[in-house]
Scaffold this active site. Structure first.
Site, PDB file in Angstrom:
ATOM      1  N   SER A   1       7.135   1.872   2.024  1.00 46.54           N
ATOM      2  CA  SER A   1       6.104   1.216   2.835  1.00 46.54           C
ATOM      3  C   SER A   1       5.802   2.096   4.053  1.00 46.54           C
ATOM      4  CB  SER A   1       6.585  -0.158   3.291  1.00 46.54           C
ATOM      5  OG  SER A   1       7.668   0.011   4.194  1.00 46.54           O
TER       6      SER A   1
ATOM      7  N   ASP B   1       3.685   1.435  -0.831  1.00 51.02           N
ATOM      8  CA  ASP B   1       3.544  -0.023  -0.807  1.00 51.02           C
ATOM      9  C   ASP B   1       2.691  -0.414   0.403  1.00 51.02           C
ATOM     10  OD1 ASP B   1       4.128  -2.601  -1.643  1.00 51.02           O
ATOM     11  OD2 ASP B   1       5.972  -2.741  -0.460  1.00 51.02           O
TER      12      ASP B   1
HETATM   13  O1  G3H Z   1       5.758  -5.281  -1.350  1.00 48.59           O
HETATM   14  C1  G3H Z   1       6.925  -5.747  -1.433  1.00 48.59           C
HETATM   15  C2  G3H Z   1       7.181  -7.124  -1.838  1.00 48.59           C
HETATM   16  O2  G3H Z   1       5.974  -7.806  -1.887  1.00 48.59           O
HETATM   17  C3  G3H Z   1       8.290  -7.799  -1.080  1.00 48.59           C
HETATM   18  O3  G3H Z   1       8.351  -9.182  -1.325  1.00 48.59           O
HETATM   19  O4  G3H Z   1       9.591 -10.206   0.581  1.00 48.59           O
HETATM   20  O5  G3H Z   1       9.430 -11.383  -1.588  1.00 48.59           O
HETATM   21  O6  G3H Z   1      10.800  -9.341  -1.424  1.00 48.59           O
HETATM   22  P1  G3H Z   1       9.620 -10.045  -0.910  1.00 48.59           P
HETATM   23 ZN    ZN Z   2       4.174  -6.832  -0.811  1.00 54.12          ZN
END
Ligand code: G3H
Ligand code: ZN
Length: 324
Positions: A60, A97
């Site tokens: 990210s 991401d």
């Molecule tokens: O992009 C990453 C995911 O959408 C994280 O989701 O907080 O449910 O693990 P989460």
């Molecule tokens: Zn996400």
């Protein structure tokens, strides 16, 4: 055109196109696992090699800031070699991401990423289309795949935060996919980022009916589910039993995710569950041995716990085991 410095192909990475085609055909989803450090990446690769699962390792904007983008890229490159050393050559996608600008996506494409997400979901529809299309045009010059997003996911993840949740409108998806040329589409059907996805007493179900409607509009098109942590209560208990304070943390049912993975959902993002597994193991290790000060003595158990969690997801939720 800006010069591309590093091609993902030279690093032994793959884009997501072929993986998604196979996942849709085979009725399973590929894990989208985030990493910020060495132990997280080791756990991901160990779990995926042992289960013979393809994997999308995600970085990210926050991870780039935390760990340095160059170090993360070298870790990803090392992961390819590491998997081979472990005895199995699994397909690895290096994915950005929640990219929030053309420039960030371009930088990742130029430095070895094989896939990027451009998250224009907070923009008005036409602006989301224009931004996504621009990223796709650049990415496809280099055979890098692009994930777009329609609908707004609530919750907080690194720099991405939204208080409101807006479901993806099935009426928009076909137009969005045609106009932008994206390779996959992240949708909002009731999942939200972080460990507090629902309030106690609230209906915890995600809207698989909207997913079914979207599938009708864009048959066989790769769909991505974000925010798919299940917030395992046994892990939350370990955290709280060892000095943590997580109250009313609630996630997505693994049964519902299992159903989604059988549809055209071919990538499921899980990050918070991993954060919880690491925190639980570190808290427990330090609590049990307060005299310990060697980071390997608590990061090692954290890595083991993370590997076990990721294997569980692959085998029991996503169904990607044996698909590498
Ligand atoms: O992009 C990453 C995911 O959408 C994280 O989701 O907080 O449910 O693990 P989460
Ligand atoms: Zn996400």
């Amino acid at each position: 055109m800006p010069t591309r410095i590093i091609s993902y192909k030279d690093l032994g990475l793959v884009n997501s196109r072929e993986l998604f085609r196979k996942a849709i055909k085979g009725g399973y989803a590929i894990p989208g696992y985030n990493f910020n450090n060495l132990e997280q990446l080791q756990a991901i690769i160990l779990a995926c090699v042992e289960t013979r699962s393809p994997v999308i390792i995600q970085v990210s904007k926050g991870a780039r800031k935390y760990a340095n983008q160059t170090l993360l890229r070298f870790l990803a490159q090392g992961a390819v070699e590491y998997a081979r050393e472990l005895g199995y050559n699994i397909p690895i996608v290096l994915h950005l991401d929640h990219g929030d600008s053309y420039e960030l996506c371009q930088d990742c494409i130029n430095t070895g990423f094989s896939s990027v997400m451009i998250d224009g979901s907070h923009l008005p529809y036409d602006q989301n289309v224009a931004l996504t299309k621009k990223v796709v045009e650049y990415a496809h010059l280099y055979d890098v795949t692009v994930e777009g997003e329609l609908g707004v996911l609530a919750g907080i993840e690194d720099d991405v935060a939204s208080e409101t949740h807006t479901y993806t409108q099935p009426d928009e998806v076909e137009d969005f996919v045609n106009k932008t040329g994206v390779d996959s589409l992240a949708i909002a059907i009731g999942t939200s980022h972080g460990a507090y996805k629902f309030k106690p007493g609230e209906d915890h179900a995600i809207r698989l009916d909207i997913l079914a409607e979207i599938e009708k509009r864009i048959p066989n098109f790769p769909i991505v589910l974000h925010s798919s942590s299940s917030i395992p209560q046994d892990i939350v208990k370990i955290i709280n039993d060892n000095g943590g304070r997580l109250k009313d943390a609630i996630g997505i049912s693994e049964d519902q995710l299992r159903l989604a993975a059988k549809s055209t959902v071919c990538k499921i993002n899980i990050d918070s569950d991993g954060r919880l597994a690491v925190t639980a193991a570190v808290r427990k290790a330090l609590n049990e041995k307060p005299e310990e000060f060697d980071p390997r003595k608590y990061l090692g158990p954290a890595r083991d716990a993370l590997k076990a969690l990721y294997m569980h997801k692959i085998i029991n939720v996503l169904g990607s085991n044996g698909k590498a």
